[in-house]
Design a protein around this motif. Sequence first.
Motif: not given
Length: 549
Positions: A27-32, A502-506, A527-534
């Motif tokens: 959901s939040g990003g790529a896991l390598a 860290k930003l993508g985790q929420p 949560a996506v809006a917070d990601w953009k803002k933060n």
Amino acid sequence: MNAVPSAGPSRRNFLSVAGIGALALVSGGALAGCGQRTTSVASNASEALLPTHMPLQAAAADIPGTAQGVPSAFYKYPAPFRSVQAAPLKGGKITAITNLFGTAPNARADNPAWQAIEARLGGQVEITSVSSDDYATKFNTIIAGGELPDLMLNDGAAVPNIVEFLQAKCADLTPLLGGDKIKDYPNLAAIPEVFWKQTVQAGKLYSLPIPRNLTGGSGFVNQTLLESVGIKSTEDIKDKDDFYRVAKELTNPSKNQWALGSTKFGLTMLHHMFRTPNVWKNDGGKLTRAFETDEYLAAIEFAAKLYKDGLYVPGSEGWTKSQMVNSFISGKVAMIYDGLPAYIGPTGYGRSIPAANKANKAVPFIPVGHDGGKAQTWLDNVTFGTVMLKKADEAKLKEVLAVANFLAAPFGSEEYLLLNYGAEGADYTLDANGNPVVTDRALLDNAVPWKYLAAPQQVVYDPSNKDIVDVMHNAYSKLIPLGVEDPCGTLFSPTNASKGAKLGQPVSDAATAVIAGRGTMDALKSAVADWKKNGGDTIRSEYESALAK
């Protein structure tokens, strides 16, 4: 976790050449997975004079690969040929820095493989090997000191100002490798163009690729369970409604059986069905993060419906990867996500599933579009990283490239056997079919990280089972043409490097909550809006600037 060839649970198991695979983009990003990295130089490959692809006419594959990057496949190790005739160093020495995964190797004085490799090289390679956790710190200390090694691994995180570093300190390799110039290095020339695109910055070749097999795939399915509900292949599933029907039929709690397990690791196949972008979407230089798109939200909503209707194992949103793997091997779960390399080798699903229950067989999941059209996979495993050469005179650069050409010796060559399996007799013997079988000391002798200084295109190879090879090659042949690149996969954002995860985790947490019925789509959008803002919009801006360059 195939950092170096290993004998697996038995010290005399055949070695697999599977590579390092990627886990899911959740959901939040790529896991390598297993140390896999992507490169971080801004790529303008369309402007570059890329090396001409010149396939070697040596070891014929049982199933040939393609120039687009589908790997060749081998049922056994072919009769070895010598790919490098003359020693590149002629008594000289070069230096290098690279990652080290796992245990440190046996020292040169007690390492017949290391000694044999340097005998063939005609000199020494002084390697500074650094654990992946400490690599960025060590490399930047060396940069600050000013004494750079000849070969330097760029693992995607080591250099904050990579563009400036490349232009100021690294050799432009275009005059030596661009176009037909690469013919002087035939092992490097055998690497397809798709991998060289990862090495370009500002229209110039600044590094060498460490190829992987382009895609981590869309997961796996228990073929036997699938056939029990009347479906021969996931390719026969018509659309998302048909997927739901099949998942419903695969779920039988009274038999301790569910269609899906782990919302954390099990979303990739759904994202591929809904054509969720590969991390970012590029629309004429304007970037959109995957979780900002309608496709992403639709995939999460569909996953939530599957979970609500009991088609995931209850409580599986908190599973570890080991729990997911064990549930699949035992037959508790019919479909999971794991990287394609997890299929092959002594502990891969191709062997572990029938070993647990000889009636069962696993195969890679080939997705269908949610609307009945074509699905989309991700080219999320293109390279492990790239290797930079420090600036030097032409004679020195040619010497270093000749060493790299040796290290990029292809599967089937004498040099590949030596680099990956060690010294014959001490580290491996050949069975009656010519396949290498390792000795007790092979693991530590072969732990010298040559493969992170230069490497060939990978292949599919499992001498224990022809069917496993066929299944893997078929999967790559079908999945790679569906693949899309992350448009920012070869770019660098300082903000993303410092706090992107860290930003993508929420966002990831909010999506998991939606799927498990604890959260709402509105909370996910918040949560996506917070990601953009933060910081997300800052990351976007930095990537867009890199694209514009």
